[in-house]
Design an enzyme around this catalytic site. Structure first.
Site, PDB file in Angstrom:
ATOM      1  CG  ASN A  48       5.742  31.337  21.492  1.00 15.31           C
ATOM      2  OD1 ASN A  48       4.443  31.134  21.533  1.00 15.31           O
ATOM      3  ND2 ASN A  48       6.308  32.286  22.809  1.00 15.31           N
ATOM      4  CE1 TYR A  67       8.399  23.673  13.798  1.00 17.81           C
ATOM      5  CE2 TYR A  67       7.131  22.079  14.862  1.00 17.81           C
ATOM      6  CZ  TYR A  67       7.663  23.110  14.854  1.00 17.81           C
ATOM      7  OH  TYR A  67       7.712  23.846  15.940  1.00 17.81           O
ATOM      8  N   GLY A  70       9.114  23.102  18.912  1.00 17.29           N
ATOM      9  CA  GLY A  70       8.210  22.957  20.229  1.00 17.29           C
ATOM     10  C   GLY A  70       6.704  23.654  20.053  1.00 17.29           C
ATOM     11  CG  ASP A  71       4.032  26.653  19.623  1.00 23.25           C
ATOM     12  OD1 ASP A  71       2.817  26.572  19.285  1.00 23.25           O
ATOM     13  OD2 ASP A  71       4.399  27.385  20.760  1.00 23.25           O
ATOM     14  CG  ASP A  72       0.606  25.846  16.549  1.00 20.34           C
ATOM     15  OD1 ASP A  72       0.032  24.921  17.249  1.00 20.34           O
ATOM     16  OD2 ASP A  72       0.265  26.991  16.748  1.00 20.34           O
TER      17      ASP A  72
END
Length: 267
Positions: A48, A67, A70-72
């Protein structure tokens, strides 16, 4: 780490954000937001830790940033089921450009919480080092709302970049909101229309699933899909095109793997 709510005319720039416990930047019901020159860093196993989450916001520009997490990389939203429909504030006029995204699931996601509507989204010049997919556009039957007028263009991948699907558009993604009243239903099924995918070069990537995934149904037809100058390798042991309930156009001689599924008119 940063949450904007009910704000206008905001600039976030020249900033490094590290090890957020949750979303890095949540932009909620805000207007005219410009983000640039930002570096986000989080461990691969941090759930998240989305990079940027425009949510029921308008006129947002996110550019020239990186970026790794661990997520989008980006997740565009507008409310989950009954709450998004009741609030009725779409995410609109959002431009994403000149980003580098790196992480096991660091794609560009639209939905699946989109019950207030999402429209006029432009994703340009994004480079993926790793991702679960370049473009993920997701709804489900309980959402209602709409996702319309979306463009992904000039997307590239690092050599050997590991991704799942190249392009995924799916109307069966995400659970119903358990906090909505029992028996609640949206006013209409989600509308998913008018998406263009062009100048996407994934030939150097490694795909774990179908390069092209366009699956409608549950009352939602995918209409106005355009695929032009898009290149992915074939996925070992998987169909090159996974399709249902979709209509659109694919440009002959500019798309691989070929041929497209039957819902696409060859032009």
């Amino acid at each position: 780490l940063i949450e904007l709510m009910y704000t206008q005319n905001v600039e976030i720039s020249d900033l490094t954000m590290r090890n957020s416990p949750f979303w890095n930047t949540h932009i909620y019901d805000s207007d005219n937001v410009h983000i640039h020159g930002v570096s986000i860093q989080a461990p691969d196993d941090s759930p998240n830790t989305d990079g940027w989450d425009p949510d029921s916001s308008r006129n947002v520009l996110i550019e020239n940033s990186t970026y790794r997490g661990g997520d989008d990389c980006i997740a565009i939203k507008s409310g989950w089921d009954c709450f998004g429909e009741a609030y009725g504030k779409p995410s609109a006029n959002i431009t994403i450009r000149n980003l580098t995204c790196d992480g096991p699931v660091a794609g560009i996601a639209i939905g699946s919480e989109m019950s207030g509507g999402i429209t006029n989204i432009s994703v340009q010049r994004v480079h993926f080092v790793r991702a679960n997919g370049a473009a993920h556009v997701k709804t489900s039957a309980s959402r209602g709302g709409y996702v319309t007028n979306v463009t992904f263009a000039d997307v590239t991948f690092a050599d050997g970049a590991s991704i799942s699907e190249g392009i995924l558009v799916d109307s069966h993604f995400g659970d119903a909101n358990p906090s909505c009243p029992k028996g609640w239903r949206p006013a209409h099924p989600p509308v998913m229309a008018n998406y263009t995918f062009e100048r996407i070069d994934g030939r150097s990537a490694y795909l774990r699933d179908s390069p092209f995934h366009f699956v409608g149904g549950g009352g939602t037809a995918l209409t106005g899909m355009v695929v032009r100058d898009v290149h992915f390798p074939a996925a070992a042991g998987k169909p090159n095109w996974t399709c249902a309930g979709v209509t659109g156009k694919a440009f002959h001689g500019t798309v691989e793997p070929w041929p497209p599924c039957s819902g696409f008119k060859v032009v």
